[in-house]
Scaffold this active site. Sequence first.
Site, PDB file in Angstrom:
ATOM      1  N   ASP A   1      30.587 -15.930 -62.697  1.00 12.35           N
ATOM      2  CA  ASP A   1      30.542 -15.227 -60.822  1.00 12.35           C
ATOM      3  C   ASP A   1      28.945 -14.801 -61.076  1.00 12.35           C
ATOM      4  O   ASP A   1      28.274 -14.385 -61.872  1.00 12.35           O
ATOM      5  CB  ASP A   1      31.311 -15.305 -60.363  1.00 12.35           C
ATOM      6  CG  ASP A   1      30.835 -14.678 -59.161  1.00 12.35           C
ATOM      7  OD1 ASP A   1      30.006 -15.389 -58.362  1.00 12.35           O
ATOM      8  OD2 ASP A   1      31.874 -14.171 -57.908  1.00 12.35           O
TER       9      ASP A   1
ATOM     10  N   MET B   1      31.598 -11.464 -64.141  1.00 11.24           N
ATOM     11  CA  MET B   1      30.618 -10.745 -63.519  1.00 11.24           C
ATOM     12  C   MET B   1      29.090 -11.324 -64.414  1.00 11.24           C
ATOM     13  O   MET B   1      29.410 -10.720 -65.702  1.00 11.24           O
ATOM     14  CB  MET B   1      30.964  -9.615 -62.845  1.00 11.24           C
ATOM     15  CG  MET B   1      31.601  -9.988 -62.016  1.00 11.24           C
ATOM     16  SD  MET B   1      31.416 -11.274 -60.359  1.00 11.24           S
ATOM     17  CE  MET B   1      29.917 -11.088 -59.727  1.00 11.24           C
TER      18      MET B   1
ATOM     19  N   HIS C   1      35.276 -20.101 -52.720  1.00 13.09           N
ATOM     20  CA  HIS C   1      35.003 -18.379 -53.097  1.00 13.09           C
ATOM     21  C   HIS C   1      34.871 -17.900 -52.055  1.00 13.09           C
ATOM     22  O   HIS C   1      33.463 -17.930 -51.499  1.00 13.09           O
ATOM     23  CB  HIS C   1      33.895 -18.607 -54.530  1.00 13.09           C
ATOM     24  CG  HIS C   1      34.004 -17.316 -54.446  1.00 13.09           C
ATOM     25  ND1 HIS C   1      34.475 -17.015 -55.879  1.00 13.09           N
ATOM     26  CD2 HIS C   1      32.806 -16.409 -54.798  1.00 13.09           C
ATOM     27  CE1 HIS C   1      34.629 -15.880 -56.932  1.00 13.09           C
ATOM     28  NE2 HIS C   1      33.574 -15.491 -55.772  1.00 13.09           N
TER      29      HIS C   1
END
Length: 215
Positions: free
Chosen positions: A173, A137, A33
């Site tokens: 994430d 997120m 990532h």
Amino acid sequence: MTVKIAPSILSADFARLGEEVKAIDEAGCDYIHIDVMDGHFVPNLTFGPPIIKCIRSWTDKPFDVHLMIDPAQVYLEEYAAAGADIITVHAEADKHLDRSLQVIKGLGKKCGVSLNPSTPESALEYVIDQLDMVLVMSVNPGFGGQSFLTSQLDKISRIKAMAGDRPIDLMVDGGVNSGTIKSVVDAGANAVVAGSAVFKGDDYKATIGALRNAL
Ligand code: DX5
Ligand code: ZN
């Protein structure tokens, strides 16, 4: 189900980035990532295509490039040329999300859309058929090491339902560690980013193993 683990090199030692990428590859990660920040869309600055190109030869694992930049559309070709396999843009950046996704596909790459914590899943409604990945997120983007926002668990479940049987990676994430990973996967994610949780120790195989064991 096997959960994909994508260590974020944001928390790696930038002076030894190639070696760090090789080390997480050998430790058994699924994706690399790569957090690209422009100091404008997010209040932090990282790196761009030249550095991604430099680390490309250190692994064959997919480069999952998370663009926290605005505009992004004008740079997509450069990120594809640098070695990205999956390119994720933010729904909040640029003005024409559908066009950005078409550009990524046209470059022969997989495409993803990321949603900030305050952005509802409805932003995906009219592009979901084009997507290879959704990146939820679970912190406000910009920095590693922040606390997981539990408000996002509901959103993950709703996106899982929206995606149905489409082959979309549902990745989360921010703030994912051995204490939060289970809640994320129980909500419907099949992939997680982990920056500080992986790079905090010296033994990356052990830190990735600890994440898998927490499931
Ligand atoms: C945040 C980045 C994340 C970050 C995650 O803006 O997109 O990928 O590196 O770091 P941790 O896992 O430490 O929250
Ligand atoms: Zn990221």
